[in-house]
Motif scaffolding. Structure first.
Motif, short mmCIF file in Angstrom:
data_model
loop_
_atom_site.label_atom_id
_atom_site.label_comp_id
_atom_site.label_asym_id
_atom_site.label_seq_id
_atom_site.Cartn_x
_atom_site.Cartn_y
_atom_site.Cartn_z
N UNK A 206 -5.58 5.63 -39.87
CA UNK A 206 -5.27 6.05 -38.50
C UNK A 206 -4.74 7.48 -38.44
N UNK A 207 -4.43 8.03 -39.59
CA UNK A 207 -3.87 9.38 -39.66
C UNK A 207 -4.92 10.41 -39.27
N UNK B 27 -3.88 13.44 -45.72
CA UNK B 27 -3.81 14.20 -46.96
C UNK B 27 -5.07 13.93 -47.78
N UNK B 28 -5.30 14.77 -48.79
CA UNK B 28 -6.47 14.59 -49.66
C UNK B 28 -6.09 13.61 -50.78
N UNK B 29 -6.09 12.34 -50.45
CA UNK B 29 -5.66 11.30 -51.40
C UNK B 29 -6.31 11.47 -52.76
N UNK C 92 -10.16 20.64 -46.22
CA UNK C 92 -9.75 19.57 -45.29
C UNK C 92 -10.33 19.82 -43.90
N UNK C 93 -11.12 18.85 -43.40
CA UNK C 93 -11.79 19.01 -42.11
C UNK C 93 -10.82 19.27 -40.96
N UNK C 94 -9.71 18.53 -40.96
CA UNK C 94 -8.79 18.69 -39.82
C UNK C 94 -8.12 20.06 -39.82
#
Ligand SMILES: [Zn+2]
Length: 657
Positions: free
Chosen positions: A196-197, A201-203, A375-377
């Motif tokens: 849902x975040x 983060x890039x887990x 990171x896309x966001x």
């Protein structure tokens, strides 16, 4: 993301301006080059100091990347270094030469697997000979273990496994996972990811996954007091020194966050760092430092360690600023139906940079363009930096000229065409790329109600064709000379003849015989070249000539060719704007996919006879502090020319693990 010039088949363009030698060494399927750093002397002392410490930080990460590629890489490199430095026996033998070729390949790949193909490669000298070398330098006790890893074809076959029936996590020789299966890893990340975040983060970006003594899945973080700690401590030390002489406060804040991230391993801090890093668009010196690209991980999570230091090429960057500032003029004058034009048009200005230091995943093999962060966001909310790397691209071109054979000489029709290309090709090609990137992709609009996904599987190739055609059409426009971007009204012809030659022939050297043309950029080039060849046939715009059994394509009428580009651009824009899937499909299927088998075979044979090395990489210049009365008064650039020496030097100076 990186744009790679992995298969360097550029024809060799641009006049070399000095005696600087670019091509240093060739072996196996590789060539090693070097590059110059234009603009270094114009930096202030503070900027040089900043770049120097960033470069030191980059080089201290070298061992991390070696270990990530396979956990046996460092022990193997250490024994190879020991042999090269200390072997007292005969070095003039065939077998020793074969050993040296293996060593050079090992250094090039940062390990025992091919840097691009990812398969393990083998020494040509015998295992018994390799053993005798190890024994001669006191490494006899390591033979049993290491020689099996080097020579046994059945173990650690691929760095990143491409197996379709086996477990790609188990089968990959890379050091991102140990004692775990793909299913276990996937289940683990499934359990910790917060779906849902909106700013996730890039887990898993900065950890190795394994099991603890009780059999639970655990992540071992790559941080200052974790795995790779000693190397990361050195990196942080240099980053702090860099922060002290940064050009501005954004850089300072960014470096502070990067150090904090290396200290904590906290991926939220990594995101905070990237947000600051993206904001710094005013500085001249810039860098990449961290666990960045995930191509090497079979599951696409783990970041390969990479270091990169560069300085902005102000003059070249200006070009893209000028194009962007005139975006509306280009839109208004493009040869497409007014219904498909943007009423308000904004260009993208990409930065042109020159590399100062390549390291980790970017060394010796290196990209020619980079777009970060991943990171896309962050890209959506804060933007991204898109750079093209001028001095590396130029070094590729110049090195190709130094080679006794070139694709230009083989595939261009006559001396006039070759000479003209050598004079203007480099210019025209760069400007075409600028137009493609800064304006081409952003031009035009969809009619209301047309979905962005309407072109389905043909979308990429058609979109690349649209951007290329926009660039081709305007490269020849008098406006380009007026803006001071094109040097004269004829230079564009170099790009036109090169584009046709490449689209109809040269690029097929990369496609296996019997296979169709499938890559989007290659489809785009074939589509444009074939379409223009066919539609211009009645006017003989492009002529097919044969001499001594060899085929050539020669442009006879550049203005008519430009007109054909305009017609095809208008048609592809219509297809996209109206969402005409069938017409798009028809264009690709008719012109872009099938290669004439006879021509394909001929092209492959001619290319193979040139014996060009398909992969290239670079050594770095050294940045050396100049002291006077105990104070550093300058940093000067020293251009090395010895590939093996640089590798050994780095091993001695930056061996942290
Ligand atoms: Zn493109």
């Amino acid at each position: 993301m990186m744009m790679t010039g992995v298969l360097a088949i550029t024809a060799g363009c641009g006049q070399k301006k000095s005696d600087f030698k670019y091509l240093l060494d060739e072996f196996a399927d590789l060539k090693v080059m070097r590059y110059q750093i234009p603009g270094w002397d114009e930096l202030t002392l503070q900027q040089k100091e900043y770049a120097y410490h960033l470069a030191e930080a980059a080089k201290w990460g070298r061992d991390i990347h070696w270990d990530q590629n396979c956990k046996w890489n460092l022990p193997i490199r250490h024994t190879v270094e020991n042999i090269i430095e200390n072997y007292k026996g005969d070095r003039e033998t065939k077998e020793f030469e074969q050993f040296i070729v293996y060593a050079k390949r090992l250094f090039f790949a940062n390990g025992i697997h091919h840097h691009y193909a990812e398969d393990k490669f083998f020494p040509e000298c015998s295992q018994a000979y390799f053993k005798s070398l190890m024994e001669a330098v006191g490494d006899g006790d390591k033979c049993a273990e290491l020689l099996d890893i080097i020579y046994n074809p059945d173990i650690l076959q691929q760095r990143r496994s491409t197996s379709t029936d086996g477990d790609i996590v188990v089968l990959s020789a890379g050091n991102f996972y140990e004692g775990v299966t793909r299913a276990e890893v996937e289940k683990y990340y499934e359990s910790i990811e917060d779906k849902t975040d909106e700013t996730p983060i890039a887990y898993g970006l900065n950890t190795k996954v394994t099991k603890d003594s009780k059999g639970n899945i655990v992540e071992i973080p790559w941080k200052i007091d974790g795995m790779y700690g000693p190397a990361i401590a050195k990196i942080c030390q240099e980053l702090k020194l860099a922060a002290a002489c940064a050009e501005n406060d954004i850089q300072k804040r960014a470096l502070g966050l990067l150090v904090k991230y290396y200290e904590t391993g906290d991926l939220r801090v990594w995101d905070e760092f990237n947000i600051e890093w993206v904001k710094d668009t005013i500085g001249t010196v810039d860098f990449i430092n961290g666990f960045i690209e995930d191509y090497n991980d079979p599951l696409g999570r783990k970041g390969a360690w990479e270091g990169y230091v560069n300085i902005k090429d102000h003059k070249a960057s200006e070009r893209s600023v000028i194009l962007s500032a005139n975006a509306q003029w280009f839109e208004d004058h493009s040869p497409v139906d007014p219904r498909f034009k943007k009423k308000e048009c904004k260009g993208i200005s990409a930065k042109v940079i020159n590399a100062v230091c390549l390291a980790g995943d970017s060394y010796p093999s290196t990209p020619i363009g980079i777009n970060l962060p991943n990171a896309d966001w962050i890209r959506k909310m804060y933007g991204s930096k898109s750079v093209t790397i001028a001095n590396i691209t130029h070094a590729y071109d110049y090195a190709a000229q130094e080679s006794p054979t070139s694709t230009l000489d083989e595939f261009a029709w006559d001396d006039a065409e070759k000479a003209f290309y050598r004079e203007w090709g480099s210019w025209a090609d760069e400007i075409h790329t600028d137009l493609h990137e800064c304006l081409g992709h952003g031009s035009g609009q969809l009619l209301p109600g047309v979905a962005t996904t309407a072109m389905g599987e043909y979308a990429s190739a058609l979109e690349e064709a649209r951007a290329d055609l926009f660039g081709l059409y305007f490269t020849a426009d008098p406006k380009m000379v007026e803006l001071g971007i094109m040097p004269n009204k004829d230079a564009y012809k170099a790009e036109y003849s090169n584009y046709i030659r490449n689209g109809l022939m040269v690029q097929f050297t990369r496609v296996e015989l019997g296979r169709p043309n499938t890559e989007a950029h290659m489809q785009n080039r074939k589509l444009i070249a074939e379409w223009c060849y066919e539609k211009g046939a009645k006017d003989n715009v492009i002529e097919k000539k044969v001499r001594d059994g060899k085929t050539y394509f020669v442009v006879n009428d550049y203005e008519k060719l430009r007109d054909l580009f305009a017609q095809l651009l208008a048609e592809i824009q219509r297809i996209k704007s109206e969402g005409d899937y069938e017409a798009g499909k028809n264009l690709i299927e008719t012109y872009a996919v099938n290669i004439d088998p006879k021509l394909h075979k001929e092209v492959k044979e001619r290319y193979e006879a040139l014996n060009l090395k398909p992969y290239g990489g670079f050594i770095n210049p050294d940045i050396v502090p100049v002291e006077k009365n105990g104070k550093i008064v300058d940093y000067k650039v020293v251009y090395n020319d010895d590939y093996l020496k640089q590798q050994l030097d780095y091993g001695r100076k930056y061996g942290a693990l």
